[in-house]
Design a protein around this motif. Structure first.
Motif, short mmCIF file in Angstrom:
data_model
loop_
_atom_site.label_atom_id
_atom_site.label_comp_id
_atom_site.label_asym_id
_atom_site.label_seq_id
_atom_site.Cartn_x
_atom_site.Cartn_y
_atom_site.Cartn_z
N GLN A 117 0.82 -1.20 0.00
CA GLN A 117 0.00 0.00 0.00
C GLN A 117 0.86 1.26 0.00
O GLN A 117 0.53 2.25 -0.66
CB GLN A 117 -0.95 0.00 1.20
CG GLN A 117 -1.98 -1.11 1.18
CD GLN A 117 -2.90 -0.98 -0.01
OE1 GLN A 117 -3.60 0.02 -0.16
NE2 GLN A 117 -2.91 -1.97 -0.87
N TYR A 118 1.98 1.23 0.73
CA TYR A 118 2.90 2.36 0.74
C TYR A 118 3.43 2.61 -0.67
O TYR A 118 3.50 3.77 -1.11
CB TYR A 118 4.06 2.07 1.70
CG TYR A 118 5.08 3.18 1.76
CD1 TYR A 118 4.92 4.23 2.66
CD2 TYR A 118 6.19 3.19 0.93
CE1 TYR A 118 5.85 5.27 2.72
CE2 TYR A 118 7.12 4.21 0.98
CZ TYR A 118 6.95 5.25 1.87
OH TYR A 118 7.86 6.26 1.92
N CYS A 155 2.13 6.13 -1.35
CA CYS A 155 3.06 7.04 -0.67
C CYS A 155 4.35 7.33 -1.43
O CYS A 155 4.88 8.43 -1.32
CB CYS A 155 3.42 6.47 0.71
SG CYS A 155 1.96 6.07 1.73
N PHE A 203 -1.58 7.82 11.15
CA PHE A 203 -2.92 7.37 10.74
C PHE A 203 -3.80 8.58 10.44
O PHE A 203 -4.50 8.60 9.43
CB PHE A 203 -3.54 6.52 11.85
CG PHE A 203 -4.85 5.91 11.46
CD1 PHE A 203 -4.91 4.68 10.84
CD2 PHE A 203 -6.05 6.57 11.71
CE1 PHE A 203 -6.11 4.12 10.47
CE2 PHE A 203 -7.26 6.01 11.34
CZ PHE A 203 -7.29 4.78 10.72
N ILE A 248 -2.66 10.27 7.15
CA ILE A 248 -3.10 9.48 6.01
C ILE A 248 -4.60 9.68 5.79
O ILE A 248 -5.07 9.85 4.67
CB ILE A 248 -2.78 7.98 6.19
CG1 ILE A 248 -1.27 7.76 6.22
CG2 ILE A 248 -3.41 7.15 5.07
CD1 ILE A 248 -0.87 6.36 6.68
N SER A 249 -5.35 9.70 6.87
CA SER A 249 -6.81 9.83 6.79
C SER A 249 -7.26 11.20 6.32
O SER A 249 -8.12 11.32 5.44
CB SER A 249 -7.45 9.55 8.15
OG SER A 249 -7.11 8.28 8.62
N TYR A 290 -6.35 10.56 2.41
CA TYR A 290 -6.62 9.31 1.72
C TYR A 290 -7.69 8.49 2.45
O TYR A 290 -7.85 7.31 2.17
CB TYR A 290 -5.33 8.47 1.60
CG TYR A 290 -4.38 8.98 0.57
CD1 TYR A 290 -4.39 8.46 -0.71
CD2 TYR A 290 -3.46 9.98 0.87
CE1 TYR A 290 -3.51 8.94 -1.67
CE2 TYR A 290 -2.58 10.46 -0.08
CZ TYR A 290 -2.61 9.92 -1.35
OH TYR A 290 -1.76 10.38 -2.30
N GLY A 291 -8.41 9.11 3.36
CA GLY A 291 -9.41 8.39 4.14
C GLY A 291 -10.48 7.72 3.30
O GLY A 291 -11.01 6.68 3.68
N VAL A 310 -8.19 4.69 1.13
CA VAL A 310 -7.44 3.63 1.80
C VAL A 310 -8.24 3.19 3.03
O VAL A 310 -8.55 4.01 3.89
CB VAL A 310 -6.04 4.12 2.21
CG1 VAL A 310 -5.25 3.02 2.88
CG2 VAL A 310 -5.28 4.65 1.00
N ARG A 331 -4.47 1.60 6.27
CA ARG A 331 -3.77 2.75 6.83
C ARG A 331 -2.86 2.33 7.97
O ARG A 331 -1.73 2.77 8.08
CB ARG A 331 -4.77 3.82 7.31
CG ARG A 331 -5.39 4.58 6.16
CD ARG A 331 -6.37 5.63 6.66
NE ARG A 331 -7.70 5.17 6.30
CZ ARG A 331 -8.82 5.59 6.85
NH1 ARG A 331 -8.81 6.49 7.79
NH2 ARG A 331 -9.98 5.13 6.44
N TRP A 332 -3.39 1.42 8.83
CA TRP A 332 -2.56 0.91 9.93
C TRP A 332 -1.39 0.10 9.37
O TRP A 332 -0.28 0.14 9.92
CB TRP A 332 -3.37 0.07 10.89
CG TRP A 332 -4.22 0.87 11.82
CD1 TRP A 332 -5.57 0.80 11.98
CD2 TRP A 332 -3.78 1.88 12.75
NE1 TRP A 332 -5.99 1.70 12.93
CE2 TRP A 332 -4.92 2.37 13.41
CE3 TRP A 332 -2.54 2.42 13.07
CZ2 TRP A 332 -4.85 3.36 14.39
CZ3 TRP A 332 -2.47 3.41 14.05
CH2 TRP A 332 -3.62 3.87 14.69
#
Length: 171
Positions: free
Chosen positions: A78-79, A83, A122, A125-126, A135-136, A139, A144-145
């Motif tokens: 996911q990163y 990201c 977190f 990211i959210s 990105y809430g 993702v 996210r975690w």
């Protein structure tokens, strides 16, 4: 026999009904109507309504899962998707978009971000932070975690030596 007769009568009654689902009466959201005192067809949600899935999403966002090899693998995947364009593969803030002129994000290896709690990552990211958008909606909380766990793993790859960090010679 009575049961069969009742079923036959019910089938005949249903066959006589004209259930044309294509032409149902309905109100469009912005249509005027006399049905309610305010004259609008759009109705506000009742107090306390929760969208389907929100409670499960909130529970998943409440606390990080335990770090496992599977979680780190998912976080890495996911990163790399979300990201690396800005943060780069090593988390130094030197991604391809930055090389093309986008503002550089901070390195994950700064003391400030090493000391930041997992919930900070977190939340960023959210909801986003600075020029980074949130990105809430893209993702899932579990992912996210997983990304947060992978960021922590990246930080460990460049951890200062114990002597530099004030740990002395003790293991």
């Amino acid at each position: 026999m009575r049961h069969a007769l009742a079923c036959a009568v019910a089938l005949l009654a249903l066959a006589g009904c004209k259930l044309d689902m294509k032409q149902q009466r309905k109100l469009n959201p912005y249509e005027r109507t006399d049905l309610w005192p305010d004259g609008t067809a759009a109705r506000p949600l009742p107090e306390g309504v929760v969208a389907q899935g929100d409670l499960a999403r909130d529970a998943a966002a409440a606390s990080p899962p335990p770090a496992t090899p599977e979680l780190l693998a998912r976080g890495k995947a996911q990163y790399e998707i979300f990201c690396t364009p800005c943060h780069g593969t090593a988390g130094l803030g030197d991604g391809m978009i930055v090389q093309r002129g986008f503002p550089k994000p901070p390195s994950y290896h700064t003391q400030r971000l090493r000391a930041a709690p997992a919930a900070h990552f977190f939340d960023v990211i959210s909801n986003g932070y600075g020029v980074m958008y949130g990105y809430g909606d893209r993702v899932a909380p579990q992912d996210r975690w997983a990304i947060v766990a992978y960021i922590r793993a990246l930080q460990l790859t460049r951890a200062p030596a114990l002597a530099e960090a004030g740990g002395g010679g003790r293991p």
